[in-house]
Design an enzyme around this catalytic site. Structure first.
Site, PDB file in Angstrom:
ATOM      1  CB  THR A   1      -6.675  -4.250  -2.325  1.00  0.00           C
ATOM      2  OG1 THR A   1      -6.722  -3.293  -1.064  1.00  0.00           O
ATOM      3  CG2 THR A   1      -7.581  -5.597  -1.958  1.00  0.00           C
TER       4      THR A   1
ATOM      5  CG  ASN B   1      -7.827  -1.747   6.536  1.00  0.00           C
ATOM      6  OD1 ASN B   1      -8.622  -0.937   6.733  1.00  0.00           O
ATOM      7  ND2 ASN B   1      -7.749  -2.499   5.536  1.00  0.00           N
TER       8      ASN B   1
ATOM      9  NE  ARG C   1     -12.733  -7.163  15.337  1.00  0.00           N
ATOM     10  CZ  ARG C   1     -14.092  -6.793  15.267  1.00  0.00           C
ATOM     11  NH1 ARG C   1     -14.448  -6.322  14.035  1.00  0.00           N
ATOM     12  NH2 ARG C   1     -14.903  -6.635  16.221  1.00  0.00           N
TER      13      ARG C   1
ATOM     14  CB  ALA D   1     -12.827   5.220  -5.666  1.00  0.00           C
TER      15      ALA D   1
ATOM     16  CG  HIS E   1     -12.272   0.817   4.998  1.00  0.00           C
ATOM     17  ND1 HIS E   1     -12.759   0.628   3.618  1.00  0.00           N
ATOM     18  CD2 HIS E   1     -10.963   0.117   4.948  1.00  0.00           C
ATOM     19  CE1 HIS E   1     -11.734  -0.330   2.822  1.00  0.00           C
ATOM     20  NE2 HIS E   1     -10.929  -0.523   3.753  1.00  0.00           N
TER      21      HIS E   1
ATOM     22  CD  GLN F   1      -6.963 -11.728  10.971  1.00  0.00           C
ATOM     23  OE1 GLN F   1      -7.297 -11.340   9.889  1.00  0.00           O
ATOM     24  NE2 GLN F   1      -7.984 -12.029  11.916  1.00  0.00           N
TER      25      GLN F   1
ATOM     26  CB  VAL G   1      -0.986  -0.024   0.990  1.00  0.00           C
ATOM     27  CG1 VAL G   1      -1.598   1.386   1.415  1.00  0.00           C
ATOM     28  CG2 VAL G   1      -1.978  -1.069   1.013  1.00  0.00           C
TER      29      VAL G   1
ATOM     30  CG  ASP H   1     -14.931   1.454   1.098  1.00  0.00           C
ATOM     31  OD1 ASP H   1     -15.014   0.352   1.403  1.00  0.00           O
ATOM     32  OD2 ASP H   1     -14.155   2.339   1.576  1.00  0.00           O
TER      33      ASP H   1
HETATM   34  P1  NAD Z   1       2.775  -4.895   3.935  1.00  0.00           P
HETATM   35  O1  NAD Z   1       2.717  -5.864   4.903  1.00  0.00           O
HETATM   36  O2  NAD Z   1       2.982  -4.966   2.488  1.00  0.00           O
HETATM   37  O3  NAD Z   1       3.270  -3.591   4.440  1.00  0.00           O
HETATM   38  C1  NAD Z   1       3.353  -3.231   5.830  1.00  0.00           C
HETATM   39  C2  NAD Z   1       4.679  -2.621   5.893  1.00  0.00           C
HETATM   40  O4  NAD Z   1       4.463  -2.042   7.319  1.00  0.00           O
HETATM   41  C3  NAD Z   1       6.020  -3.527   5.906  1.00  0.00           C
HETATM   42  O5  NAD Z   1       6.861  -3.160   5.076  1.00  0.00           O
HETATM   43  C4  NAD Z   1       6.309  -3.801   7.338  1.00  0.00           C
HETATM   44  O6  NAD Z   1       7.813  -4.020   7.555  1.00  0.00           O
HETATM   45  C5  NAD Z   1       6.010  -2.485   7.967  1.00  0.00           C
HETATM   46  N1  NAD Z   1       5.979  -2.180   9.366  1.00  0.00           N
HETATM   47  C6  NAD Z   1       5.507  -3.110  10.368  1.00  0.00           C
HETATM   48  N2  NAD Z   1       5.669  -2.860  11.512  1.00  0.00           N
HETATM   49  C7  NAD Z   1       6.408  -1.803  11.419  1.00  0.00           C
HETATM   50  C8  NAD Z   1       6.737  -0.643  12.413  1.00  0.00           C
HETATM   51  N3  NAD Z   1       6.588  -1.049  13.718  1.00  0.00           N
HETATM   52  N4  NAD Z   1       7.392   0.415  12.091  1.00  0.00           N
HETATM   53  C9  NAD Z   1       7.344   0.632  10.738  1.00  0.00           C
HETATM   54  N5  NAD Z   1       6.952  -0.035   9.690  1.00  0.00           N
HETATM   55  C10 NAD Z   1       6.504  -1.311  10.144  1.00  0.00           C
HETATM   56  O7  NAD Z   1       1.007  -4.490   3.885  1.00  0.00           O
HETATM   57  P2  NAD Z   1       0.141  -3.705   2.747  1.00  0.00           P
HETATM   58  O8  NAD Z   1      -0.715  -4.453   1.734  1.00  0.00           O
HETATM   59  O9  NAD Z   1       1.106  -2.461   2.272  1.00  0.00           O
HETATM   60  O10 NAD Z   1      -1.091  -3.054   4.029  1.00  0.00           O
HETATM   61  C11 NAD Z   1      -0.711  -2.163   4.842  1.00  0.00           C
HETATM   62  C12 NAD Z   1      -1.899  -1.650   5.620  1.00  0.00           C
HETATM   63  O11 NAD Z   1      -2.839  -1.302   4.700  1.00  0.00           O
HETATM   64  C13 NAD Z   1      -2.743  -3.041   6.127  1.00  0.00           C
HETATM   65  O12 NAD Z   1      -3.480  -2.684   7.483  1.00  0.00           O
HETATM   66  C14 NAD Z   1      -4.019  -3.186   5.064  1.00  0.00           C
HETATM   67  O13 NAD Z   1      -5.052  -3.890   5.774  1.00  0.00           O
HETATM   68  C15 NAD Z   1      -4.267  -1.834   4.740  1.00  0.00           C
HETATM   69  N6  NAD Z   1      -5.195  -1.423   3.485  1.00  0.00           N
HETATM   70  C16 NAD Z   1      -6.147  -0.225   3.759  1.00  0.00           C
HETATM   71  C17 NAD Z   1      -7.167   0.199   2.841  1.00  0.00           C
HETATM   72  C18 NAD Z   1      -8.030   1.128   3.028  1.00  0.00           C
HETATM   73  O14 NAD Z   1      -8.769   1.408   2.168  1.00  0.00           O
HETATM   74  N7  NAD Z   1      -7.498   2.010   4.095  1.00  0.00           N
HETATM   75  C19 NAD Z   1      -6.929  -0.600   1.657  1.00  0.00           C
HETATM   76  C20 NAD Z   1      -6.051  -1.633   1.485  1.00  0.00           C
HETATM   77  C21 NAD Z   1      -4.972  -2.209   2.587  1.00  0.00           C
END
Ligand code: NAD
Length: 316
Positions: free
Chosen positions: A233, A123, A91, A153, A178, A85, A16, A151
């Site tokens: 995503t 999330n 959760r 969009a 969300h 997870q 992300v 959502d």
């Molecule tokens: P990912 O696992 O690819 O990336 C997470 C990153 O966080 C990793 O690089 C990890 O090393 C880093 N990290 C973990 N602990 C850390 C810490 N203490 N300090 C600094 N960095 C740390 O995950 P992702 O696919 O990039 O998803 C990231 C978040 O975005 C998830 O919670 C996912 O559910 C959320 N997300 C939100 C939406 C939305 O609409 N808001 C949509 C998609 C995903």
């Protein structure tokens, strides 16, 4: 803005975070981008990889890895860090681990003297945004969650496809959590300025009001469907985050469905949830209270109750 240079610090360089960074670069949406991750080598590699695109980008951008102390003069600190997870993990346990991740980030960011805006994507985003506000002590308007921006969009895209019009001329919102309890207030959904239900009525059977809830279901299930197909995503959320970033850095006062602290809108107080907001240089300037039908107000309140219950599961 803190200086002439628009500065963003991104914490969490996963899928992300880096989709956001890539979209920022392609839209030249800031002047300086610093990357931070607990996996320092990953952040370093991402900074290198992204920098190599500068020769083809529409503008200049300084891209580097950073430290929390570098947040002092940032305009926005973006939080995409989180842990996934574990199999069988409940959760509350996941929430508690992500709360620890956020504590380890928000506290040093605040200690740096940062006085800009937090933008949160991790999330469950509404709860993580509320947590960021609680940990930082920032004025609530300066802590913005991506909320139901993605959502919304997705909904506009699906409505555009259904009615064969440009999604940019569709005005409709997803509100609330969300997640599962989110909903579409259909009374507020318009093509240009015409309610979609009127468009259906006048279409001689070409469009059906009864199809609308099916579109809302597709929005609700979109993330699960994408995750089943490709594990995560990221492009859509990355683009949504750049849209919010542009509204913040450009002081645009754009209406976006971000997650913000509710202070009485539709009878809800104290919960962070997705609602149309005016977003500008100081963060969320105000929420827009739409003239919802009584049953839509009820759905909004129920969604906020789900979020409040989730917050209460979180001990930090
Ligand atoms: P990912 O696992 O690819 O990336 C997470 C990153 O966080 C990793 O690089 C990890 O090393 C880093 N990290 C973990 N602990 C850390 C810490 N203490 N300090 C600094 N960095 C740390 O995950 P992702 O696919 O990039 O998803 C990231 C978040 O975005 C998830 O919670 C996912 O559910 C959320 N997300 C939100 C939406 C939305 O609409 N808001 C949509 C998609 C995903």
């Amino acid at each position: 803005m803190h200086s002439q240079s628009r500065k963003v610090v991104l914490v969490g360089t996963g899928m992300v975070g880096m989709s956001y960074a890539y979209a920022l670069l392609n839209q030249s949406a800031c002047d300086e981008l610093l990357l931070i991750d607990i996996d320092a080598a990953r952040a370093e590699g991402e900074a290198m990889d992204l920098s190599h695109g500068l020769a083809f980008s529409p503008g200049h951008m300084r891209i580097a890895t950073g430290q929390y102390a570098d947040c002092a003069d940032a305009d926005i600190v973006v939080l995409c860090a989180g842990v996934a997870q574990k199999p069988g993990e409940e959760r509350p346990a996941l929430l508690a681990r992500n709360a620890e991740v956020f504590r380890s980030i928000v506290e040093p960011v605040v200690r740096s003297g940062f006085s800009g805006i937090f933008l949160v994507a991790t999330n469950p985003v509404d709860v993580m945004t509320r947590l960021t506000q609680a940990l930082s002590g920032f004025a609530p308007g300066r802590v913005v969650g991506t909320g139901t921006a993605l959502d919304t969009a997705r909904l506009r895209y699906l409505l555009g496809e259904y009615f064969c019009v440009d999604p940019r001329n569709v005005h409709a919102y997803v509100m609330g959590e969300h997640g599962e309890s989110e909903f579409v207030p259909w009374s507020q959904a318009m093509l240009a300025t015409k309610p979609v239900f009127t468009v259906c009525e006048e279409s001689g059977g070409r469009f059906r009001a009864g199809d609308m809830e099916g579109l809302a279901d597709r929005v609700r299930c979109a993330a699960q469907q994408i995750i089943a197909a490709k594990r995560a995503t990221y492009y859509g959320i990355g683009m949504a985050m750049v849209r919010i970033t542009r509204a913040l850095l450009g002081d645009e006062n754009s209406v976006l469905t971000v997650s913000t602290l509710l202070r009485g809108a539709h009878g809800v107080r104290g919960v962070f949830a997705g609602i149309p907001c005016v977003v500008g240089g100081a963060g969320v300037r105000e929420t827009l209270t739409l003239p919802l039908l009584p049953e839509e107000e009820e759905r909004f309140r129920r969604s906020c109750e789900v979020l409040d219950a989730c917050w209460k599961e979180l001990s930090f």
